[in-house]
Design an enzyme around this catalytic site. Structure first.
Site, PDB file in Angstrom:
ATOM      1  N   LYS A   1      27.264 -54.467  45.690  1.00  0.00           N
ATOM      2  CA  LYS A   1      28.614 -54.289  46.232  1.00  0.00           C
ATOM      3  C   LYS A   1      29.292 -55.651  46.200  1.00  0.00           C
ATOM      4  O   LYS A   1      28.924 -56.553  46.944  1.00  0.00           O
ATOM      5  CB  LYS A   1      28.523 -53.752  47.658  1.00  0.00           C
ATOM      6  CG  LYS A   1      29.831 -53.509  48.388  1.00  0.00           C
ATOM      7  CD  LYS A   1      29.502 -52.911  49.764  1.00  0.00           C
ATOM      8  CE  LYS A   1      30.726 -52.478  50.536  1.00  0.00           C
ATOM      9  NZ  LYS A   1      31.274 -53.583  51.345  1.00  0.00           N
TER      10      LYS A   1
ATOM     11  N   TYR B   1      24.579 -56.405  49.185  1.00  0.00           N
ATOM     12  CA  TYR B   1      25.930 -56.527  49.726  1.00  0.00           C
ATOM     13  C   TYR B   1      26.367 -57.983  49.619  1.00  0.00           C
ATOM     14  O   TYR B   1      25.957 -58.834  50.411  1.00  0.00           O
ATOM     15  CB  TYR B   1      25.935 -56.062  51.180  1.00  0.00           C
ATOM     16  CG  TYR B   1      27.291 -55.926  51.821  1.00  0.00           C
ATOM     17  CD1 TYR B   1      28.473 -56.165  51.132  1.00  0.00           C
ATOM     18  CD2 TYR B   1      27.388 -55.543  53.156  1.00  0.00           C
ATOM     19  CE1 TYR B   1      29.700 -56.032  51.737  1.00  0.00           C
ATOM     20  CE2 TYR B   1      28.607 -55.401  53.783  1.00  0.00           C
ATOM     21  CZ  TYR B   1      29.766 -55.649  53.075  1.00  0.00           C
ATOM     22  OH  TYR B   1      30.975 -55.516  53.702  1.00  0.00           O
TER      23      TYR B   1
END
Length: 303
Positions: free
Chosen positions: A162, A134
């Site tokens: 992400k 992330y």
């Protein structure tokens, strides 16, 4: 469709003022996502307030997410300040039936690339599930460089990243760079809802979506049209959501999505303190933005 592809919907985690998860309200939120047929659910992401919840309450949320079993893949955020704590959360998620993990390098002391590499490797090994990195520098104050993503992509279990919307280059150029560095089956997705239609049209594998967690119907429609390659139709659908995108940027999507949940009757839970809800005047702006979206007129399971 494989994990970390398509629309990954990130819902709020309704909880009381002491951080106790409201399993009934969370269940209502999740039922809407199942009814809309989202490609995966990202439980306990930033929108899910993971850093404001204890380990026990995170487990309560994951257990509630068990209602997705066999219907929608479940991705669970496992970020924590300490590596041992994140590893324990990864094991909890695995034991509770999660399909994948999401890891942000949360820290108080700024981290080096080697520290994040070691942290991610330890959590991936502990969880033994496909893990998505992330990259969320606005929250963690750490930026994954292309070199670090390349290093991490070679580790067992590290399967995706992400990404935030790029500030100084096009999404297409960034995708080209990253795809030249990582294995072919490594997924690259984007967050920042107002730019994710463009990301899908540029060939991103996933839209990690705040909107999808609260209004899965419109988000799924955009995803399907964008993935079909109809850029004109996708951008027209995206343009209808411009008032919401403006509110996300102005107030932060977390505050706005709680106001949206109130407006459509999902829950009266408030954002976790010290985050404050929108003022009554700003909540009216959310109501007006919702009224401009066709079909958003109440707590329908698929809107």
């Amino acid at each position: 469709m494989t994990l970390f592809h398509g629309l990954s919907a990130f819902p709020i985690t309704p909880a009381d003022s002491e951080g106790r998860v409201d399993a009934e309200a969370l269940g209502r939120v999740l039922d809407r996502l199942v009814a809309a047929g989202v490609d995966s659910v990202g439980l306990l992401g930033s929108t899910g307030g993971y850093m404001y919840l204890s380990r026990a309450e995170r487990r309560r949320a994951i257990d509630t997410g068990g209602r997705l079993a066999g219907a929608i893949p479940l991705i669970v955020g496992v970020g924590a300040l300490r590596t041992d704590a994140a590893a324990a959360l990864a094991r909890d998620a695995r034991d509770a039936g999660a399909d994948g993990l999401l890891l942000a390098p949360v820290s108080y002391t700024p981290l080096t690339e080697d520290e994040v590499f070691a942290h991610a490797r330890a959590v991936a090994e502990a969880g033994e599930l496909p893990l998505c990195l992330y990259n969320n520098p606005s929250t963690t104050h750490f930026t994954f460089t292309p070199d670090l993503i390349e290093r991490l992509s070679r580790l067992d279990h590290v399967a995706a990243v992400k990404m935030p919307l790029p500030a100084d280059r096009t999404i297409a150029d960034e995708l080209d760079d990253l795809r030249g560095r990582v294995p072919r089956d490594f997924a690259i997705g984007y967050s920042g809802d107002w730019g994710c239609t463009e990301a899908l049209l540029a060939g991103a594998d996933a839209w990690f979506s705040v909107l999808g967690g609260i209004l899965p119907g419109p988000a799924m429609q955009i995803t399907e049209v964008a993935r079909s390659g109809d850029a004109e139709a996708a951008m027209a659908m995206d343009a209808r959501l411009a008032p919401l995108w403006d509110l996300f940027r102005a107030f932060g999507s977390l505050r706005v999505v709680y106001a949206m949940a109130h407006e459509i009757g999902l829950t009266d839970a408030l954002p976790p303190r010290p985050v404050l809800p929108l003022s009554p005047a700003d909540s009216v702006k959310v109501r007006v933005a919702l009224q401009a979206i066709d079909g958003v007129d109440g707590p329908s399971p698929v809107v």
